[in-house]
Scaffold this motif. Structure first.
Motif, PDB file in Angstrom:
ATOM      1  N   GLN A  36       0.825  -1.214   0.000  1.00 22.41           N
ATOM      2  CA  GLN A  36       0.000   0.000   0.000  1.00 22.41           C
ATOM      3  C   GLN A  36       0.858   1.263   0.000  1.00 22.41           C
ATOM      4  N   ILE A  37       1.957   1.237   0.723  1.00 25.55           N
ATOM      5  CA  ILE A  37       2.858   2.393   0.751  1.00 25.55           C
ATOM      6  C   ILE A  37       3.422   2.670  -0.641  1.00 25.55           C
ATOM      7  N   GLU A  38       3.763   1.610  -1.373  1.00 19.64           N
ATOM      8  CA  GLU A  38       4.263   1.793  -2.743  1.00 19.64           C
ATOM      9  C   GLU A  38       3.207   2.464  -3.621  1.00 19.64           C
ATOM     10  N   GLU A  39       1.963   2.068  -3.440  1.00 21.25           N
ATOM     11  CA  GLU A  39       0.875   2.685  -4.216  1.00 21.25           C
ATOM     12  C   GLU A  39       0.725   4.163  -3.855  1.00 21.25           C
ATOM     13  N   GLU A  40       0.700   4.453  -2.578  1.00 22.88           N
ATOM     14  CA  GLU A  40       0.514   5.836  -2.138  1.00 22.88           C
ATOM     15  C   GLU A  40       1.680   6.720  -2.582  1.00 22.88           C
ATOM     16  N   ASP A  41       2.888   6.173  -2.567  1.00 19.19           N
ATOM     17  CA  ASP A  41       4.047   6.936  -3.049  1.00 19.19           C
ATOM     18  C   ASP A  41       3.947   7.185  -4.561  1.00 19.19           C
ATOM     19  N   TYR A  42       3.466   6.188  -5.276  1.00 17.85           N
ATOM     20  CA  TYR A  42       3.348   6.293  -6.740  1.00 17.85           C
ATOM     21  C   TYR A  42       2.376   7.413  -7.126  1.00 17.85           C
ATOM     22  N   PHE A  43       1.295   7.551  -6.354  1.00 18.11           N
ATOM     23  CA  PHE A  43       0.256   8.535  -6.690  1.00 18.11           C
ATOM     24  C   PHE A  43       0.305   9.777  -5.797  1.00 18.11           C
ATOM     25  N   LYS A  44       1.418   9.988  -5.118  1.00 14.98           N
ATOM     26  CA  LYS A  44       1.473  11.075  -4.137  1.00 14.98           C
ATOM     27  C   LYS A  44       1.288  12.456  -4.759  1.00 14.98           C
ATOM     28  N   ASP A  45       1.610  12.616  -6.037  1.00 16.77           N
ATOM     29  CA  ASP A  45       1.455  13.916  -6.692  1.00 16.77           C
ATOM     30  C   ASP A  45       0.124  14.047  -7.440  1.00 16.77           C
ATOM     31  N   SER A  46      -0.685  13.009  -7.372  1.00 13.31           N
ATOM     32  CA  SER A  46      -1.979  13.047  -8.056  1.00 13.31           C
ATOM     33  C   SER A  46      -2.984  13.868  -7.248  1.00 13.31           C
ATOM     34  N   LYS A  47      -3.733  14.712  -7.942  1.00 13.89           N
ATOM     35  CA  LYS A  47      -4.746  15.527  -7.275  1.00 13.89           C
ATOM     36  C   LYS A  47      -6.082  14.789  -7.168  1.00 13.89           C
ATOM     37  N   THR A  48      -6.152  13.611  -7.766  1.00 16.85           N
ATOM     38  CA  THR A  48      -7.420  12.875  -7.773  1.00 16.85           C
ATOM     39  C   THR A  48      -7.302  11.508  -7.102  1.00 16.85           C
ATOM     40  N   TYR A  49      -6.219  11.307  -6.369  1.00 18.00           N
ATOM     41  CA  TYR A  49      -6.039  10.068  -5.599  1.00 18.00           C
ATOM     42  C   TYR A  49      -6.148  10.420  -4.119  1.00 18.00           C
TER      43      TYR A  49
END
Length: 223
Positions: free
Chosen positions: A168-181
């Protein structure tokens, strides 16, 4: 005979007036309810609020998973429908890995917005590597937004499983700059986590369902 016809006319007139009043009252009540719904639903996101204001309605397709269902068969989607009846909410239940999703079927529902579960538990359970999971999730989002569909991706609830935490941390890091995640994992009280879902079935408890619903509605709506 004339008296009978006269009184029959009077009775029919009264009945017609009564039915007319009841119909008028129900119509006014329905309009007031609709207007109330429009006034009370306010999205935090300007893009979503603009769609709702312009169309006077909102078609939402929720891509949910079995892990958004409680152990007594209550679901996140049903709670949203119950609390926001003015919104047109459709559901597509995803029981497979993310690479099995048919994006065209989602588009066929003609959504204004897709609420996309991040499918983290699905892919983790199917042993999809985290990197492949993240890329596939990003591809689904891109395919939908390329057709001018608003997408809001909801990260799943946390877990006490250490391997899943890393995933889950890998996912959150991957989308950390997304404004819609939206990552909700850190918003769940650690002390309540063990009582929020069944570690054997991964199904939510009533407490877990309430928490998930609360986090998502706090993210989407002004209250």
């Amino acid at each position: 005979m004339k008296n009978i016809l006269f009184w029959l006319y009077v009775v029919l007139s009264v009945l017609l007036i009564g039915f007319g009043y009841i119909y008028w009252q129900s119509t006014v009540s329905a309009r007031q309810t609709s207007q109330t719904d429009m006034k009370t639903i306010t999205f935090k996101d300007k893009a979503l609020q603009d769609i709702y204001r312009q169309n006077k309605e909102m078609n939402i397709t929720v891509l949910s998973t079995p892990y958004q269902v409680s152990d007594d068969d209550q679901s996140l989607v049903q709670m949203l429908r119950d609390q926001y009846p003015a919104l047109r909410i459709k559901e597509q239940m995803i029981k497979t890995a993310s690479d099995k999703i048919d994006v065209d079927k989602i588009k066929d529902t003609e959504p204004d917005i897709v609420l996309l579960d991040a499918l983290t538990l699905n892919d983790f359970t199917e042993k999809i590597p985290a990197e492949a999971h993240n890329k596939q999730l990003a591809q689904i989002i891109d395919d939908l937004t390329s057709d001018h569909i608003e997408v809001r991706t909801i990260g799943t609830r946390p877990s006490t499983d250490q391997a899943f935490k890393r995933y889950q941390i890998e996912e959150e890091d991957y989308f950390k700059d997304s404004k819609t995640y939206y990552a909700q994992s850190k918003k769940w009280p650690k002390a309540e986590l063990a009582d929020s879902y069944d570690s054997q079935t991964e199904l939510l408890t009533a407490r877990g369902l309430d928490s998930w619903y609360s986090h998502i509605t706090d993210y989407l709506f002004k209250k």
